[in-house]
Design a protein around this motif. Structure first.
Motif, PDB file in Angstrom:
ATOM      1  N   CYS A  15     -43.996   3.256 -33.477  1.00 51.79           N
ATOM      2  CA  CYS A  15     -43.932   2.031 -34.270  1.00 51.79           C
ATOM      3  C   CYS A  15     -43.240   0.882 -33.546  1.00 51.79           C
ATOM      4  O   CYS A  15     -43.542  -0.284 -33.796  1.00 51.79           O
ATOM      5  N   GLY A  16     -42.329   1.204 -32.637  1.00 51.80           N
ATOM      6  CA  GLY A  16     -41.660   0.155 -31.868  1.00 51.80           C
ATOM      7  C   GLY A  16     -42.649  -0.694 -31.080  1.00 51.80           C
ATOM      8  O   GLY A  16     -42.515  -1.913 -31.018  1.00 51.80           O
ATOM      9  N   LYS A  17     -43.664  -0.041 -30.497  1.00 48.28           N
ATOM     10  CA  LYS A  17     -44.704  -0.781 -29.762  1.00 48.28           C
ATOM     11  C   LYS A  17     -45.439  -1.736 -30.703  1.00 48.28           C
ATOM     12  O   LYS A  17     -45.741  -2.866 -30.339  1.00 48.28           O
ATOM     13  N   ILE A  18     -45.728  -1.245 -31.906  1.00 49.79           N
ATOM     14  CA  ILE A  18     -46.477  -2.054 -32.873  1.00 49.79           C
ATOM     15  C   ILE A  18     -45.609  -3.189 -33.399  1.00 49.79           C
ATOM     16  O   ILE A  18     -46.094  -4.311 -33.591  1.00 49.79           O
ATOM     17  N   HIS A  19     -44.323  -2.936 -33.598  1.00 52.35           N
ATOM     18  CA  HIS A  19     -43.427  -4.000 -34.054  1.00 52.35           C
ATOM     19  C   HIS A  19     -43.355  -5.139 -33.036  1.00 52.35           C
ATOM     20  O   HIS A  19     -43.164  -6.294 -33.422  1.00 52.35           O
ATOM     21  N   HIS A  20     -43.519  -4.822 -31.762  1.00 51.82           N
ATOM     22  CA  HIS A  20     -43.501  -5.855 -30.722  1.00 51.82           C
ATOM     23  C   HIS A  20     -44.864  -6.493 -30.490  1.00 51.82           C
ATOM     24  O   HIS A  20     -44.944  -7.599 -29.959  1.00 51.82           O
ATOM     25  N   ASN A  21     -45.938  -5.790 -30.862  1.00 56.79           N
ATOM     26  CA  ASN A  21     -47.299  -6.314 -30.683  1.00 56.79           C
ATOM     27  C   ASN A  21     -48.190  -5.683 -31.740  1.00 56.79           C
ATOM     28  O   ASN A  21     -48.661  -4.557 -31.579  1.00 56.79           O
ATOM     29  N   ILE A  22     -48.435  -6.398 -32.815  1.00 57.23           N
ATOM     30  CA  ILE A  22     -49.182  -5.866 -33.958  1.00 57.23           C
ATOM     31  C   ILE A  22     -50.579  -5.381 -33.573  1.00 57.23           C
ATOM     32  O   ILE A  22     -51.143  -4.511 -34.226  1.00 57.23           O
ATOM     33  N   HIS A  23     -51.128  -5.896 -32.491  1.00 55.66           N
ATOM     34  CA  HIS A  23     -52.454  -5.459 -32.038  1.00 55.66           C
ATOM     35  C   HIS A  23     -52.453  -4.013 -31.534  1.00 55.66           C
ATOM     36  O   HIS A  23     -53.506  -3.427 -31.318  1.00 55.66           O
ATOM     37  N   GLN A  24     -51.259  -3.437 -31.339  1.00 55.04           N
ATOM     38  CA  GLN A  24     -51.157  -2.032 -30.930  1.00 55.04           C
ATOM     39  C   GLN A  24     -51.505  -1.071 -32.072  1.00 55.04           C
ATOM     40  O   GLN A  24     -51.737   0.105 -31.823  1.00 55.04           O
ATOM     41  N   ALA A  25     -51.540  -1.567 -33.306  1.00 58.13           N
ATOM     42  CA  ALA A  25     -51.947  -0.732 -34.447  1.00 58.13           C
ATOM     43  C   ALA A  25     -53.474  -0.685 -34.453  1.00 58.13           C
ATOM     44  O   ALA A  25     -54.134  -1.625 -34.879  1.00 58.13           O
TER      45      ALA A  25
END
Length: 128
Positions: A15-25
């Protein structure tokens, strides 16, 4: 430390990756899990960013963050997903989010609708 969303990988790799870049979801479920982690962290900015623009509760942001900080988050259970894959434009995720508040355990049971907006997943609201 494993991610707050219940995955057995590090927060920074989940989730840390997604919190920094929503496109990672890449899926609706990943976005939903990232939103749970954002509640655990009381990350109001991400909760607003990941909410669909047509239903985003901007005026309630402070109250949402205050409440998220006031409870102790226990765990997330994803019960069912429908659609919400990388090539879909909509999806539904049913989950239970457990938390401790005012001396007792409580559960948020929700069937949530997700839509892509600006080429990324967003939370629309309760599914009908």
């Amino acid at each position: 430390m494993n991610c707050y969303c219940g995955n057995t990988i590090l927060y920074s790799e989940c989730c840390g990756k997604i919190h920094h870049n929503i496109h990672q979801a890449l899926t609706a479920e990943q976005l939903m899990r990232s939103r749970y982690s954002a509640f655990v962290l009381a990350n109001g900015a991400y909760l607003m960013q990941s909410h669909h623009s047509s239903t985003r509760p901007i005026k309630e942001k402070k109250e949402i963050v205050k409440w998220a900080k006031s409870v102790q988050w226990i765990k997330l259970e994803v019960l069912e997903t429908s659609k919400g894959k990388p090539d879909d434009t909509d999806g539904i995720v049913t989950f239970n989010a457990y938390f401790y508040e005012k001396g007792k355990v409580d559960i948020i049971h929700e069937k949530s609708a997700f839509l892509k907006e600006n080429n990324h997943w967003t939370y629309l609201g309760l599914s009908k």
